[in-house]
Write an enzyme that holds these catalytic residues in place. Structure first.
Site, short mmCIF file in Angstrom:
data_model
loop_
_atom_site.label_atom_id
_atom_site.label_comp_id
_atom_site.label_asym_id
_atom_site.label_seq_id
_atom_site.Cartn_x
_atom_site.Cartn_y
_atom_site.Cartn_z
N ASP A 1 2.63 -0.54 3.30
CA ASP A 1 1.23 -0.47 2.90
C ASP A 1 0.28 -1.21 3.82
OD1 ASP A 1 1.84 1.20 0.88
OD2 ASP A 1 1.57 -0.23 -0.76
N TYR B 1 -1.15 3.13 -6.37
CA TYR B 1 -0.90 1.75 -6.80
C TYR B 1 -2.05 0.82 -6.42
CZ TYR B 1 3.84 1.56 -8.71
OH TYR B 1 4.94 1.67 -9.52
#
Length: 655
Positions: free
Chosen positions: A301, A384
């Site tokens: 990420d 998320y």
């Protein structure tokens, strides 16, 4: 912050604009240029330590550029002081072990257009009877991993899964189109392949979680108000924070988000160093589902998506509660222009229960309340949301938390089916097993830059001559002499003690901080897998490396489509001596997630943490002087020994 006053201050909008102007003047920007990353180049440590307020700043910026028409990426370092380009290097994306810069938002916007224009995708949707729902479909852009496929090596690729939406504002993640996978070449702007298999019906359960969908809110939950009538106890000077002995500088970058620099603790008349630099510069989210739709998923990420660039503007009363100080951040947009993120970092104080307490027989109890300073930010990457929290405590300890929430990544399935790699969280909606493995980089400086690490275990002693009554146990200390990674051991209570080679405490022992982890599973993938090679940092709980300039990234500079071996495995491959000198400690932590129905439609926060706890750093409890804030009782304070003769408590051993 509009003007930097320190070498480690975060980049300002003016600096980013000036750096881009130098590139434009030198002909380094074309109509095809994107900037996947723009980062501060941090000066040499000795130069930073020697810096004094008012000294001239020599600020440098790394611009990572991508030419969309050719796929060529370039690193260019710009010196603002010299108003010139200092160096230029081509990113070797076409050479083994490959690697690509993070994705730009412009590229993600292009994915949906390319997928929906594909006749093969349209045919796949029609085959499923979804032709009337194509307009509002969401074609998610997803990093492809690396598998050595000939038509992907050295090319800037992306994969896309399809989700349905009833309207533009609908939540797509609960309507996954199973068995439909599109792979695209972003440079050519073409669909490379489409996998279309199976006839599993798309889950139709609503994933909405807004008030209209959920229904009326509770009416019996009373408000909580947090007040500090005299204001907070911290002070802020530009990027520097002072609070209860703690002093540090707040930084922020587009890749790793929040950065804390030069963390010290005021002990008497001395600011004692603890950390030179601290951040969470990478995380990997590997999925344990081996279906064609998801076997390749292992998101980095930070290195693939830029955590900091995806950070939220925080809101009082929602993200932060109390008397708040916000730090605004500035990153570069896809075209290298400054992009402010207002209120990106939140800082506040909060009560944290009892700090210490004792009741002597016959006396009133002594008790003081703990308080902590909270420095945090939130980033949203696709489905998320991640919160990163750094806590500073009155007793000289530090705690680091990662909070995971948002929406789990779903696929459709047969309602009621039992599967090995996915769990049914709602009728016909299946979430794969997966992990979120965060890596903290701790450039330690415990009482100076000459440190060591000891691995400390508690040890059972067999009953016998050394343990005649069977009750005894002890501990062991193992000095980590060479670079490398270490496993946790919960059964042995394993911790890692980071200590000074030059300073001792009142009992003649080295001053130390103790790293205490949760000892949760590390990477579950097989050592022969692609993700194991690419996410080597996540295979061990703790690593120790010798400090080297530029070694910031646990998975390497360019983990996107990288074959593996970069980052911590490469940093520590030489096995350099780390028993003394300038060292870096890295810690991997986070959940192995077996999704549950309670995670739908939106997941309550899961919290994962580690501690840095002083261990002989101080000569005694450093929080003895915390004031007693309790209301005085008749005859004296109810939380001190004053007036103990009037307690009314029994005095043992007397009539």
């Amino acid at each position: 912050m509009t003007e930097p006053t320190h070498p480690l201050d975060m980049l300002t909008a003016d600096e980013i604009a000036r750096g881009r102007a130098i590139l434009a003047r030198e002909g380094r920007i074309t109509e095809h240029t994107l900037f996947p990353n723009v980062l501060l180049v941090e000066p040499d440590k000795d130069a930073v330590r020697a810096f004094r307020p008012g000294d001239a700043l020599d600020r440098k910026i790394l611009f990572v550029s991508l030419e969309r028409d050719t796929g060529v990426s370039t690193e260019t370092v710009v010196s603002l002081a010299d108003d010139a380009i200092e160096r230029t290097t081509t990113v070797p994306s076409g050479e083994f072990p490959y690697g690509q810069p993070p994705y730009a938002w412009e590229e993600f916007d292009a994915v949906e257009r390319l997928v929906k224009a594909s006749p093969e995708w349209q045919a796949a949707m029609r085959r499923r009877g979804l032709e009337d729902r194509m307009e509002h479909a969401f074609c998610g852009p997803l990093a492809p991993g690396y598998f050595g496929y000939e038509d992907e090596i050295g090319r800037r690729m992306v994969r896309s899964l399809t989700f349905l939406r009833e309207s533009p504002g609908d939540v797509a993640w609960s309507h996954p189109v199973e068995g439909l996978l599109v792979t695209l070449d972003l440079t050519s702007g073409k669909v490379v392949s489409i996998f279309d298999e199976g006839d599993v019906a798309t889950a139709e359960i609503s994933g909405r979680y807004d008030t209209e969908a959920v229904g009326p809110a509770r009416t019996d939950l009373k408000p909580i108000e947090i007040t500090q009538p005299e204001g907070p106890s911290f002070s802020v000077d530009g990027g520097e924070v002072s609070w209860q002995g703690w002093r540090f500088r707040v930084g922020f970058s587009s890749r790793e988000g929040l950065v804390l620099n030069q963390v010290t603790y005021r002990d008497g008349d001395e600011d004692r160093p603890v950390l030179y630099r601290a951040s969470i510069p990478e995380m990997v989210v590997p999925y344990g589902d081996n279906s064609r739709n998801r076997y390749w998923i292992s998101y980095f990420d930070a290195g693939e998506y830029n955590l900091g660039k995806n950070a939220n503007s925080l809101a009082l009363g929602c993200d932060c509660l109390g008397v708040i100080h916000y730090f605004d951040g500035v990153v570069a947009d896809d075209f290298g222009n400054p992009m402010p993120i207002p209120q990106v970092v939140c800082m506040h104080e909060e009560d944290f229960g009892v700090l210490w307490k004792h009741t002597e027989l016959g006396y009133r109890p002594d008790v003081r309340r703990q308080r902590r300073l909270v420095v945090s930010y939130f980033a949203t990457v696709g489905n998320y949301d991640y919160g990163f929290y750094w806590y500073f405590y009155l007793d000289g300890s530090i705690e680091v938390e990662a909070k995971a929430t948002g929406i789990v990544f779903n696929g459709s399935g047969v309602p009621g089916a039992e599967e090995r790699h996915r769990l049914e969280i709602a009728p016909g909606l299946f979430a794969p097993v997966h992990q979120h493995l965060f890596c903290a980089r701790l450039d330690v400086e415990v009482d100076g830059p000459d440190n060591y690490v000891d691995e400390v275990d508690v040890v059972r002693i067999p009953m016998g001559e050394e343990n005649p009554y069977g009750n005894a146990f002890t501990w062991s200390r193992t000095r980590l002499e060479h670079e490398g990674g270490r496993d946790g051991n919960g059964a042995a209570g394993r911790t890692w003690h980071i200590g000074s080679k030059t300073r001792t405490n009142a009992v003649g022992k080295p001053t130390e901080f103790q790293l205490i982890g949760q000892d949760l599973p590390v990477l579950m993938a097989d050592p022969g897998s692609s993700v194991y090679q690419r996410a080597g940092f996540a295979t061990k709980h703790t690593w120790v490396s010798k400090f080297e300039p530029g070694e910031y990234w646990p998975a390497g500079d360019y983990p996107n489509q990288h074959a593996g071996g970069a980052g911590l495995p490469a940093y520590t491959a030489d096995g350099d001596d780390v028993d003394g000198g300038d060292i870096v400690v890295w810690h991997t932590f986070g959940p192995t997630h077996l999704p549950r129905p309670e995670d739908f439609p939106i997941m309550p926060v899961d919290v994962y943490r580690f501690h840095l706890k002083p261990y002989g750093f101080f000569d005694r409890n450093p929080a003895l002087d915390v004031p007693d804030w309790s209301a005085p009782a008749e005859g004296g304070s109810c939380c001190s020994h004053e007036g103990h003769g009037a307690t009314g408590l029994p005095v043992y051993g007397k009539d």
